[in-house]
Design a protein around this motif. Structure first.
Motif, PDB file in Angstrom:
ATOM      1  N   PRO A 362       0.870  -1.212  -0.011  1.00 23.89           N
ATOM      2  CA  PRO A 362      -0.160  -0.081  -0.101  1.00 23.89           C
ATOM      3  C   PRO A 362       0.798   1.190   0.084  1.00 23.89           C
ATOM      4  O   PRO A 362       1.700   1.533   0.866  1.00 23.89           O
ATOM      5  N   GLY A 363       0.308   2.108  -0.820  1.00 20.24           N
ATOM      6  CA  GLY A 363       1.318   3.295  -1.286  1.00 20.24           C
ATOM      7  C   GLY A 363       2.528   3.229  -1.727  1.00 20.24           C
ATOM      8  O   GLY A 363       3.579   4.420  -1.951  1.00 20.24           O
ATOM      9  N   ASP A 364       3.010   1.869  -2.159  1.00 24.25           N
ATOM     10  CA  ASP A 364       4.398   1.737  -2.611  1.00 24.25           C
ATOM     11  C   ASP A 364       4.070   0.838  -3.870  1.00 24.25           C
ATOM     12  O   ASP A 364       3.937  -0.592  -3.528  1.00 24.25           O
ATOM     13  N   SER A 365       4.354   0.976  -5.206  1.00 26.95           N
ATOM     14  CA  SER A 365       4.194   0.310  -6.438  1.00 26.95           C
ATOM     15  C   SER A 365       5.324  -0.785  -6.646  1.00 26.95           C
ATOM     16  O   SER A 365       4.996  -1.660  -7.373  1.00 26.95           O
ATOM     17  N   GLY A 366       6.270  -0.801  -5.893  1.00 23.82           N
ATOM     18  CA  GLY A 366       7.178  -1.746  -6.074  1.00 23.82           C
ATOM     19  C   GLY A 366       8.392  -1.310  -6.760  1.00 23.82           C
ATOM     20  O   GLY A 366       8.111  -0.448  -7.736  1.00 23.82           O
ATOM     21  N   ARG A 367       9.680  -1.843  -6.575  1.00 22.99           N
ATOM     22  CA  ARG A 367      10.698  -1.555  -7.539  1.00 22.99           C
ATOM     23  C   ARG A 367      12.014  -2.529  -7.565  1.00 22.99           C
ATOM     24  O   ARG A 367      11.725  -3.304  -6.364  1.00 22.99           O
ATOM     25  N   GLU A 368      12.566  -2.523  -8.440  1.00 28.14           N
ATOM     26  CA  GLU A 368      13.901  -3.455  -8.403  1.00 28.14           C
ATOM     27  C   GLU A 368      15.075  -2.677  -8.728  1.00 28.14           C
ATOM     28  O   GLU A 368      15.293  -1.749  -9.434  1.00 28.14           O
ATOM     29  N   PHE A 369      16.306  -3.427  -7.894  1.00 21.95           N
ATOM     30  CA  PHE A 369      17.483  -2.556  -8.352  1.00 21.95           C
ATOM     31  C   PHE A 369      18.663  -3.864  -8.522  1.00 21.95           C
ATOM     32  O   PHE A 369      18.376  -4.928  -8.010  1.00 21.95           O
ATOM     33  N   GLY A 370      19.509  -3.592  -9.339  1.00 21.00           N
ATOM     34  CA  GLY A 370      20.266  -4.748  -9.742  1.00 21.00           C
ATOM     35  C   GLY A 370      21.888  -3.842  -9.821  1.00 21.00           C
ATOM     36  O   GLY A 370      21.749  -2.779 -10.577  1.00 21.00           O
ATOM     37  N   TYR A 371      22.861  -4.772  -9.244  1.00 20.65           N
ATOM     38  CA  TYR A 371      24.073  -4.044  -9.483  1.00 20.65           C
ATOM     39  C   TYR A 371      25.028  -5.212  -9.874  1.00 20.65           C
ATOM     40  O   TYR A 371      25.135  -6.278  -9.255  1.00 20.65           O
ATOM     41  N   SER A 372      25.552  -4.931 -11.144  1.00 19.77           N
ATOM     42  CA  SER A 372      26.362  -6.147 -11.872  1.00 19.77           C
ATOM     43  C   SER A 372      27.943  -6.056 -12.014  1.00 19.77           C
ATOM     44  O   SER A 372      28.268  -4.563 -12.109  1.00 19.77           O
ATOM     45  N   ALA A 373      28.653  -7.026 -12.217  1.00 22.56           N
ATOM     46  CA  ALA A 373      29.927  -6.936 -12.643  1.00 22.56           C
ATOM     47  C   ALA A 373      29.998  -8.083 -13.738  1.00 22.56           C
ATOM     48  O   ALA A 373      29.807  -9.313 -13.474  1.00 22.56           O
ATOM     49  N   THR A 374      30.762  -7.679 -14.752  1.00 24.01           N
ATOM     50  CA  THR A 374      30.792  -8.444 -15.942  1.00 24.01           C
ATOM     51  C   THR A 374      32.421  -8.684 -16.272  1.00 24.01           C
ATOM     52  O   THR A 374      33.109  -7.805 -16.268  1.00 24.01           O
ATOM     53  N   LEU A 375      32.689 -10.000 -16.434  1.00 24.94           N
ATOM     54  CA  LEU A 375      34.154 -10.200 -16.814  1.00 24.94           C
ATOM     55  C   LEU A 375      33.964 -10.785 -18.211  1.00 24.94           C
ATOM     56  O   LEU A 375      33.372 -11.678 -18.569  1.00 24.94           O
ATOM     57  N   GLU A 376      34.946  -9.949 -18.866  1.00 21.72           N
ATOM     58  CA  GLU A 376      35.155 -10.451 -20.398  1.00 21.72           C
ATOM     59  C   GLU A 376      35.571 -11.678 -20.635  1.00 21.72           C
ATOM     60  O   GLU A 376      36.293 -12.329 -19.784  1.00 21.72           O
ATOM     61  N   PRO A 377      35.048 -12.495 -21.742  1.00 22.74           N
ATOM     62  CA  PRO A 377      35.659 -14.050 -21.974  1.00 22.74           C
ATOM     63  C   PRO A 377      37.040 -14.117 -21.777  1.00 22.74           C
ATOM     64  O   PRO A 377      37.913 -13.309 -22.514  1.00 22.74           O
ATOM     65  N   LEU A 378      37.539 -15.025 -21.160  1.00 23.33           N
ATOM     66  CA  LEU A 378      39.025 -15.320 -21.164  1.00 23.33           C
ATOM     67  C   LEU A 378      39.184 -16.809 -21.238  1.00 23.33           C
ATOM     68  O   LEU A 378      38.295 -17.641 -20.673  1.00 23.33           O
ATOM     69  N   PRO A 379      40.486 -17.380 -21.533  1.00 24.98           N
ATOM     70  CA  PRO A 379      40.496 -18.938 -21.522  1.00 24.98           C
ATOM     71  C   PRO A 379      40.231 -19.615 -20.180  1.00 24.98           C
ATOM     72  O   PRO A 379      40.507 -19.012 -18.962  1.00 24.98           O
TER      73      PRO A 379
END
Length: 450
Positions: A362-379
């Protein structure tokens, strides 16, 4: 409202500010063809009145239909232009979004039963660009369109005359292999680029498995791709793909036809799809092969002698809990991507995400947060060795995916990762670890339920 205007030398079908204009002489062929397509039977004493009846009928029908030439959705005027192109009638369009388009049909083939309707045509867009299209379609299959686009570097009448001369001399034409005319035009023009479309064919969608083959002719890297999705309850699908350049199509089709004992067919997308459909029907791919389908396709490409590469993606949930203090669902996820190609080491890329889901209240429609770290492909060996040294773990045997997940599980067990850490801290700790072995980028996202 769709209207028809007829003048001494040309006629125009218009709707709002858009229109299609063609020579009056073309009515002899266009009117019977339009009546055939619309299911009409010559309502009127002359060609003009019969065309008026066609326009009235067209105006009362669905506004958007699939174009026979392009395989894309067209509006009512697009259908009129489509008919002109199908009959080899040069015409000019005025569209609301692209402005003036002059279309010249250079060569076409009206097919016998089971053969391809092939059309080569030129479009001059505005006064600055030319587009050469090669379109082909068999029966009711979607049309395949291959395009070369370039700046208009000389007078348009001269461009039209030059291309007509090339067709008359046999340097361009429907007698050439599929896509060859488009590629020759592409090579003739400086600053040209290839345009195209994506063709998609579903092979199997039974139970938890989905298989499809796509051909992408967009940009400068046209590709054939086999796609596999394995649906896992409560998790994102596992995805796998095997790719080869579109230029390998002929060699691949010939190999598959021999393997399947199929009669030789044209080297087109439709024949490729038919070969894969037969492989699936025989049980070589699909439910009988399960998650091994992608690996089997990679082996087929290798046996065919075509260049290939494969990739797989699997998302793991490392932690999922409810944070009482902040009233949100909290989770940590790791997506592992595996890349393979002949003659190269297996490469692994990683995506780590710290995720917060605040549900609606009630009074808050909801929300989502994401924090990411991406490693580029390597062997894979380099990644696994680096992570195990960084975390003080003894080397173990197993697949790269298993190694990496075990390393992250060790970080959870030791408390280095935890639901109790401050915002972004899990992401930043993972980023620091991954930077010790490769190139890392960080990012954030937010979604608010409106």
């Amino acid at each position: 409202m769709t209207v028809l205007d007829v003048y001494d030398d040309f006629f125009t079908v218009a709707e709002g500010t858009a229109s299609v204009t063609a020579p009056v002489a073309a009515l002899v062929g266009l009117v019977p063809y339009a009546e055939l397509r619309l299911g009409l039977q010559g309502f009127g004493p002359n060609l003009v009145s019969r065309l008026e009846a066609c326009v009235r009928e067209l105006a009362g029908r669905e506004k958007r239909v699939v174009s026979k030439i392009t395989g894309l959705y067209d509006d009512r005027l697009g259908q009129v232009a489509d008919w002109c192109t199908d009959l080899g009638i040069d015409h000019e369009e005025q569209t609301q979004h692209r402005g003036r388009i002059r279309r010249v049909v250079l060569d076409r083939l009206r097919p016998a039963e089971g053969e391809y309707n092939r059309t080569l045509y030129l479009e001059i867009v505005g006064s600055s660009r030319l587009r050469f299209h090669e379109s082909y379609q068999r029966g009711d299959d979607p049309a395949t369109l291959h395009t070369a686009e370039a700046p208009l570097a000389e007078a348009e009448d001269r461009v039209v005359a030059t291309l007509r001369e090339l067709v008359a001399g046999g340097e361009l034409g429907i007698h050439l292999p599929f896509r060859e005319s488009r590629d020759r035009v592409y090579r003739r023009h400086a600053e040209a680029r290839r345009l195209g479309s994506i063709r998609w064919h579903q092979l199997d969608r039974s139970g938890d498995l989905s298989l499809a083959v796509t051909t992408t002719t967009l940009g400068d890297a046209p590709t054939i791709e086999f796609r596999q999705m394995l649906f896992v309850r409560g998790a994102e699908p596992e995805t796998s793909a095997v790719r080869t350049p579109l230029g390998s199509m002929g060699e691949l089709i010939t190999f598959l036809e021999r393997r399947l004992d199929r009669p030789e067919g044209p080297h087109t997308e439709d024949e490729l799809f038919a070969c894969f459909a037969e492989l699936t029907g025989r049980g070589d791919l699909g439910a009988a092969a399960g998650r091994e389908s992608a690996e089997k396709v990679a082996r087929l490409f290798a046996e065919a002698g075509v260049p290939w590469e494969s990739s797989g993606k699997r998302k793991h949930t490392l932690l999922s809990t409810y944070r009482e203090a902040t009233g949100c669902d909290f989770s940590l996820h790791l997506t592992v991507e595996i890349h393979r190609r002949p003659g190269a080491a297996v490469a692994v890329g990683l995506l780590f995400t710290e995720y917060y889901d605040y549900t609606a209240r009630p009074g808050d429609s909801g929300r989502e947060f994401g924090y990411s770290a991406t490693l580029e492909p390597l062997p894979a060996d380099e990644l696994v060795d680096g992570l195990e040294r960084r975390l003080g773990r003894m080397p173990t045997s197993g697949e790269p995916d298993e190694h990496v997940v075990a390393c992250f599980q060790a970080m959870l067990d030791s408390g280095e990762l935890s639901a109790a850490l401050p915002l972004k801290e899990n992401r930043d700790r993972v980023a620091a670890v991954l930077r010790s072995v490769g190139t890392v980028t960080t990012d954030s996202s937010v979604w608010v339920n409106s």
